[in-house]
Design an enzyme around this catalytic site. Sequence first.
Site, PDB file in Angstrom:
ATOM      1  N   CYS A   1       5.398  -2.192 -10.299  1.00  0.00           N
ATOM      2  CA  CYS A   1       4.329  -1.260 -10.664  1.00  0.00           C
ATOM      3  C   CYS A   1       2.964  -1.949 -10.557  1.00  0.00           C
ATOM      4  O   CYS A   1       2.519  -2.273  -9.472  1.00  0.00           O
ATOM      5  CB  CYS A   1       4.586  -0.680 -12.053  1.00  0.00           C
ATOM      6  SG  CYS A   1       3.646   0.830 -12.389  1.00  0.00           S
TER       7      CYS A   1
ATOM      8  N   HIS B   1      10.338   1.197 -12.079  1.00  0.00           N
ATOM      9  CA  HIS B   1      10.792   0.636 -13.350  1.00  0.00           C
ATOM     10  C   HIS B   1      12.286   0.918 -13.486  1.00  0.00           C
ATOM     11  O   HIS B   1      12.794   1.906 -12.975  1.00  0.00           O
ATOM     12  CB  HIS B   1      10.049   1.286 -14.521  1.00  0.00           C
ATOM     13  CG  HIS B   1       8.595   0.981 -14.575  1.00  0.00           C
ATOM     14  ND1 HIS B   1       8.110  -0.265 -14.894  1.00  0.00           N
ATOM     15  CD2 HIS B   1       7.506   1.766 -14.342  1.00  0.00           C
ATOM     16  CE1 HIS B   1       6.788  -0.234 -14.874  1.00  0.00           C
ATOM     17  NE2 HIS B   1       6.396   0.988 -14.542  1.00  0.00           N
TER      18      HIS B   1
END
Length: 494
Positions: A333, A432
Amino acid sequence: MQSTTQALMVQGTTSDAGKSVLAAGLCRVLARKNIHVAPFKSQNMALNSAVTLDGGEIGRAQAVQAQACGIEPTVHMNPVLLKPNTDTGAQVIVQGKALADMDAVGYHNYKKVVMGPIMESFALLQQEYQTVIIEGAGSPAEINLRENDVANMGFAEKADVPVIIVADIDRGGVFAHLYGTLALLSESEQARVKGFVINRFRGDIKLLENGLEWLEEKTGKPVLGVLPYLHGLMLEAEDAINAQQVDSDENPLRVSVPVLTRVSNHTDFDPLRMHPQVNLQFVGKGQQIPPSDLIIIPGTKSVRSDLAYLKEQGWDKQIARHLRLGGKVMGICGGYQMLGESIADPDGIEGEPGSSEGLGYLQTSTVLEPHKQLKRVTGKLVMPEQAAVDVRGYEIHAGVTQGVKADAPIMLTDGPDGQIGIDGQVFGTYLHGIFEQPEACDAILAWAGLEATKTPDFDLLREQHIDRLADTLEAHMDLGKLWPEWADMFATIK
């Protein structure tokens, strides 16, 4: 408003007293008795978040509690999520959607408004479930936060629900914590407290008995249970980083994670903490990154300021040296965005408008945009010189990354994700939860240099730990005092 008689709120004397864990355990206890139960936390301040099926964002603790209930999480289980982006401000997320950035004073005044959506969400859960296990936040005895409180007794009074208070004896001062917390409550708030739970006890219970008798005599409230310290219990942390890990093999893969100031979703690393072939180390402020096989740059709520922090710590130079020595680097991310050539924030989404030079290991550039990407995803992962494997995860990011190629290492149902760079030494992705699927974790660890990977089933481990927690509550709590109408189903304290 009138509530269901079975609803119960878990409050704590301090942060990290055990509210989240106790709530998850109670959810599993009830679910195993075929009671239709749901979790609820009116206000959660955390940088660990989860994505619901409909693209909403809630705290990860409530997602774990929903799993304990055997149900899908919804935005109504955590109607207000605060994600800190400075020492005095946070992004305010209401019923799953980002509303605005507010400073502490601004949000304190806004609480009168946000109580409406909170009560709406709670009412919807009441209509659908037999009972609701409610988690408080921090402590109900924080005098400076009592006005307009939506997280503890302010909510309990408004919703008319009973409360139990949990304290962590491992911190010391447990009787002062419990007695003092109760004393600082109003008469009506004290009246709704049904009893106390003492958490993380080590030793012989006989040495505690005179203290328990004193507490019950002084307060008129029963001690509903003394819970033992559960060594090795692995449940996702609400916010604080959990560095506890299982014993590793003699020659584990060395993985290092630099801890950024606004690190988010560090629960990504829980499967690595529990991996018998991985030695996971979190690297804090002022520390050197130790010799590693793999360095992972985690996600962050403030990517440009944390990129500057990474460079201030000298970690950029240490990462460069690590790569020269043949090591591998991964970014997730915000960490993925840092590995690119630039990160631009023209609208000041995460701070002052501007642009930052990235680490330059991937041929990508990122622009932060107001609309946040929130979705669960599935697809295929192809690491260098490996066959494709299934992958799943979730995305939470404001950035839009350019330069992602059609032959990206991850092919999702809605398009390519990520990039491999520097002769196969660097890997970035928005996903994630990428380590939670054994096949995907095996592929990444093999790429990082681990031979004969044997990744455990993280989903199964999490289920086993939730069951272990529920077993402990049934053995050490007098649950019949909480729910007399269901008393015949519960074991009493042994």
